[in-house]
Design an enzyme around this catalytic site. Structure first.
Site, mmCIF file in Angstrom:
data_model
loop_
_atom_site.group_PDB
_atom_site.id
_atom_site.type_symbol
_atom_site.label_atom_id
_atom_site.label_comp_id
_atom_site.label_asym_id
_atom_site.label_seq_id
_atom_site.Cartn_x
_atom_site.Cartn_y
_atom_site.Cartn_z
ATOM 1 N N LYS A 16 -61.267 -31.988 51.343
ATOM 2 C CA LYS A 16 -61.487 -31.041 50.258
ATOM 3 C C LYS A 16 -61.841 -29.661 50.832
ATOM 4 O O LYS A 16 -62.186 -29.602 52.010
ATOM 5 C CB LYS A 16 -62.585 -31.557 49.348
ATOM 6 C CG LYS A 16 -63.966 -31.433 49.971
ATOM 7 C CD LYS A 16 -64.975 -31.995 49.043
ATOM 8 C CE LYS A 16 -66.334 -31.875 49.594
ATOM 9 N NZ LYS A 16 -66.924 -30.574 49.685
ATOM 10 N N HIS B 252 -65.839 -38.227 50.857
ATOM 11 C CA HIS B 252 -66.616 -39.111 51.737
ATOM 12 C C HIS B 252 -67.690 -39.889 50.973
ATOM 13 O O HIS B 252 -68.185 -40.892 51.460
ATOM 14 C CB HIS B 252 -67.190 -38.353 52.936
ATOM 15 C CG HIS B 252 -68.415 -37.549 52.650
ATOM 16 N ND1 HIS B 252 -68.378 -36.329 52.044
ATOM 17 C CD2 HIS B 252 -69.732 -37.796 52.891
ATOM 18 C CE1 HIS B 252 -69.601 -35.856 51.933
ATOM 19 N NE2 HIS B 252 -70.448 -36.726 52.434
ATOM 20 N N LYS C 222 -69.472 -44.314 51.114
ATOM 21 C CA LYS C 222 -70.883 -44.694 51.274
ATOM 22 C C LYS C 222 -71.107 -46.090 50.705
ATOM 23 O O LYS C 222 -70.620 -46.412 49.622
ATOM 24 C CB LYS C 222 -71.799 -43.682 50.570
ATOM 25 C CG LYS C 222 -71.812 -42.317 51.271
ATOM 26 C CD LYS C 222 -72.787 -41.368 50.604
ATOM 27 C CE LYS C 222 -72.613 -39.946 51.107
ATOM 28 N NZ LYS C 222 -73.422 -39.619 52.267
ATOM 29 N N GLU D 32 -79.913 -31.282 47.755
ATOM 30 C CA GLU D 32 -80.020 -31.086 49.198
ATOM 31 C C GLU D 32 -81.137 -30.101 49.482
ATOM 32 O O GLU D 32 -81.370 -29.180 48.690
ATOM 33 C CB GLU D 32 -78.712 -30.536 49.756
ATOM 34 C CG GLU D 32 -77.568 -31.515 49.676
ATOM 35 C CD GLU D 32 -76.323 -30.951 50.305
ATOM 36 O OE1 GLU D 32 -76.034 -31.300 51.457
ATOM 37 O OE2 GLU D 32 -75.663 -30.141 49.651
ATOM 38 N N ASP E 128 -67.745 -27.500 45.141
ATOM 39 C CA ASP E 128 -68.037 -28.189 46.401
ATOM 40 C C ASP E 128 -68.453 -29.643 46.164
ATOM 41 O O ASP E 128 -68.106 -30.518 46.949
ATOM 42 C CB ASP E 128 -69.167 -27.421 47.120
ATOM 43 C CG ASP E 128 -69.483 -27.979 48.501
ATOM 44 O OD1 ASP E 128 -68.531 -28.337 49.214
ATOM 45 O OD2 ASP E 128 -70.679 -28.057 48.858
ATOM 46 N N HIS F 133 -67.450 -35.343 44.451
ATOM 47 C CA HIS F 133 -68.422 -36.431 44.601
ATOM 48 C C HIS F 133 -69.008 -36.882 43.258
ATOM 49 O O HIS F 133 -69.052 -38.069 42.943
ATOM 50 C CB HIS F 133 -69.581 -36.016 45.510
ATOM 51 C CG HIS F 133 -69.146 -35.454 46.839
ATOM 52 N ND1 HIS F 133 -68.028 -35.890 47.495
ATOM 53 C CD2 HIS F 133 -69.689 -34.496 47.637
ATOM 54 C CE1 HIS F 133 -67.899 -35.226 48.637
ATOM 55 N NE2 HIS F 133 -68.893 -34.366 48.743
ATOM 56 N N LYS G 92 -78.388 -26.703 46.527
ATOM 57 C CA LYS G 92 -78.914 -26.519 47.882
ATOM 58 C C LYS G 92 -80.344 -26.015 47.761
ATOM 59 O O LYS G 92 -80.705 -25.397 46.759
ATOM 60 C CB LYS G 92 -78.096 -25.463 48.627
ATOM 61 C CG LYS G 92 -76.602 -25.737 48.680
ATOM 62 C CD LYS G 92 -76.245 -26.703 49.780
ATOM 63 C CE LYS G 92 -74.741 -26.932 49.837
ATOM 64 N NZ LYS G 92 -74.371 -28.082 50.645
HETATM 65 C C1 BG6 Z 1 -69.974 -32.087 51.456
HETATM 66 C C2 BG6 Z 1 -70.284 -30.705 50.948
HETATM 67 O O1 BG6 Z 1 -68.870 -32.618 50.794
HETATM 68 O O2 BG6 Z 1 -71.092 -32.941 51.260
HETATM 69 C C3 BG6 Z 1 -71.523 -30.156 51.602
HETATM 70 O O3 BG6 Z 1 -69.194 -29.840 51.230
HETATM 71 C C4 BG6 Z 1 -72.669 -31.134 51.495
HETATM 72 O O4 BG6 Z 1 -71.883 -28.904 51.035
HETATM 73 C C5 BG6 Z 1 -72.239 -32.516 51.960
HETATM 74 O O5 BG6 Z 1 -73.741 -30.655 52.292
HETATM 75 C C6 BG6 Z 1 -73.327 -33.538 51.747
HETATM 76 O O6 BG6 Z 1 -72.923 -34.776 52.237
HETATM 77 P P1 BG6 Z 1 -73.992 -35.924 52.469
HETATM 78 O O7 BG6 Z 1 -73.173 -37.096 52.878
HETATM 79 O O8 BG6 Z 1 -74.936 -35.426 53.516
HETATM 80 O O9 BG6 Z 1 -74.690 -36.128 51.157
#
Ligand code: BG6
Length: 511
Positions: free
Chosen positions: A173, A203, A207, A241, A260, A265, A363
């Protein structure tokens, strides 16, 4: 009749992956954008971890493609450093040496000469390393380059598989900027690779806890009877985050939290939480159910009341003072990019009519946590007086995606003592306590799935386009609003996000 044992196993079909090996057949992978952040932090360590677990074929070949003038040794050193810094499993010299033998670097721009060199290298590897013409091309590059890479792969003949070999493409992405650009990208990619050879990475789907949503919902009798608008009051999907955006301006400015994280997700999490039971745990059946629920999903209006966005300003993260987004290097001080986004979605189906799904991500929030909270309605009648249940909230099932992976159930219980007082308690299932096996990293699972041709955990072009269709009206609305509200780093987002829920008589969970 003789039973045949497949040489690989879909994790969604067979839980016991210890009995049946899941080893990839002869193959190699080319990474475009190998010097980028994602490759260094996630992809290269994941490939090593797979090798270390014995899941890659003996002749596995890793080809990096990029502009640097690197020798094979330079590339090996780079990969080793990334592996030592990021691998989940122990560093073992003999595993590394075998992987390093098959590591090659091809210097090039996205032009003819570079791809001709790449084609020659892969042909040589097919002979010397036994990769047998089976190649996965990982596009870990900005989407502006997708078209050039696909075109060059086609022109140089690399996109075309032989009769007994395969070619697959893995796409990172952001897959488009809105529905229209996603469609265009899909057309570009699908003009070169058939859809079954395209693996779009989200991704989150790799998980462990995300896959557990399906087990929880469909392997048990306990939850499904309650999983509908008769009992569920609302659902909150949170991906918070604590990190800021230092160093990521190039990617993030102009994209923002909704594109993003929500478009991919969080909307995927919503689909898994809300979809109907698939006929079987087959990729096409799973995808069909996800598509069905996404088609039925739309924003709740009016958007000035049902959405919120913000941009972090200077504040504190724990005991550390941190700067605001506009002071971060590389960000336009006038940037209107949001670092916090929340929205309300609805699903037009019998099961979910009238149940709001609140999605939020940001964030520099209070802490790093991803969870899905299914919050239930209050019992229709209470024999207990108001004063006996002042500390009783709504029942909830909370799926903690990370950290402290697990599932929590919140319900009321009597407080010990002679008075009748009912208060919320938590029943907590923790992966770390229940299982001794460590979960593989999301990228480990997904890369292996590509090599095994197992598409269950990859969104299709239709899912991607539908996700944009859901989000586009919100993005258009925000684009017309100018600057987002500010929120202090280390807090839980802008005040408008709190108001968004308060208006409906609800509050955000403080995870
Ligand atoms: C990514 C985003 O897809 O996922 C990032 O582009 C984000 O901005 C990240 O920090 C978070 O992934 P995870 O697996 O640490 O939750």
């Amino acid at each position: 009749m003789t039973a045949t044992t497949p040489d690989w196993v879909n994790p969604l079909r067979a839980a016991d992956d210890k009995r049946l090996p899941q080893i990839a057949g002869p193959s190699g992978m080319v990474i475009f954008g190998v010097t980028g952040d994602l490759a260094r932090r996630k992809l290269l360590p994941a490939i090593y971890d797979l090798a270390n677990r014995g899941l890659l074929p003996a002749g596995f070949t890793l080809v990096g493609f990029g502009r640097r003038t690197w020798s094979k040794q330079d590339f090996e050193d780079y990969v080793r450093e990334a592996v030592e810094a990021g691998a989940r499993t122990k560093f073992r010299e003999h595993v590394w040496e075998r992987l390093a033998e098959g590591a090659h670097f091809v210097e090039g721009n996205f032009d003819e000469a570079g791809f001709d060199r790449l084609a020659a290298t892969l042909a040589e590897m097919d002979t010397t390393r036994g990769t047998a013409g089976n190649w996965a091309f990982y596009l870990s590059v900005p989407p502006d380059y997708f078209s050039d890479v696909c075109h060059q792969l086609q022109r140089s003949g690399l996109a075309e598989a032989g009769e007994d070999s395969w070619r697959r493409v893995i796409i990172e992405k952001p897959f488009g900027h809105d529905q229209e650009t996603a469609r265009e990208l899909n057309q570009v990619v699908n003009a070169v690779f058939p859809e079954k050879a395209v693996f779009r990475i989200d991704h989150y789907l790799g998980k462990e806890t995300v896959q557990n949503i399906l087990a929880l919902r469909f392997a048990n009798q306990l939850f499904d009877p309650l999983w509908n608008s008769h009992y569920v009051d609302h659902v909150q999907i949170t991906m918070a985050e604590d990190i800021g955006l230092g160093g990521r301006a190039g990617y993030y400015d102009g994209i923002g939290a909704a594109r993003d994280v929500i478009q991919n997700h969080l909307i995927q999490l919503l689909a898994l939480i809300a979809m109907e039971e698939p006929v079987a745990f087959e990729p096409t059946e799973l995808q069909a159910e996800k598509v069905k629920v996404l088609r039925a999903t739309s924003p709740v209006y009016p958007l000035n009341k049902t959405t919120a966005r913000g941009q972090y300003t200077a504040g504190w993260q724990g005991s550390q003072p941190v700067i605001g987004l506009r002071e971060e290097e590389g960000f336009d001080p006038e940037s209107t990019t949001e670092t916090y986004a929340a929205c309300t979605l609805q699903i037009h189906s019998r099961r979910w009519a009238g149940v709001p799904f609140y999605l939020r991500t940001g964030k520099r929030l209070g802490r790093r946590v991803t969870e899905i909270a299914v919050v239930f309605k209050e019992a229709p009648h209470q024999p207990f007086t108001q004063s006996q249940r002042t500390s009783l909230g709504q029942n909830a099932v909370v799926i903690r995606v990370q950290p402290d992976e697990g599932v929590l159930m919140r319900f009321g219980s009597k407080v010990p003592g002679s008075a009748m007082e009912v208060r919320d308690v938590n029943m907590d299932f923790s992966y770390a306590e229940a299982f001794t096996e460590e979960s593989p990293e999301a990228y480990e699972r997904l890369i292996l799935d590509v090599l095994l041709d197992e598409p269950s955990l990859f969104p299709t072009n239709e899912e991607v386009e539908l996700s944009w269709e859901i989000l586009d009206p919100i993005l258009d609305y925000w684009a017309a609003q100018g600057r987002p509200d500010g929120y202090r780093a280390g807090t839980w987002g802008p005040a408008s996000a709190d108001r968004m829920l308060e208006r409906t008589g609800r509050t955000w969970r403080r995870p």
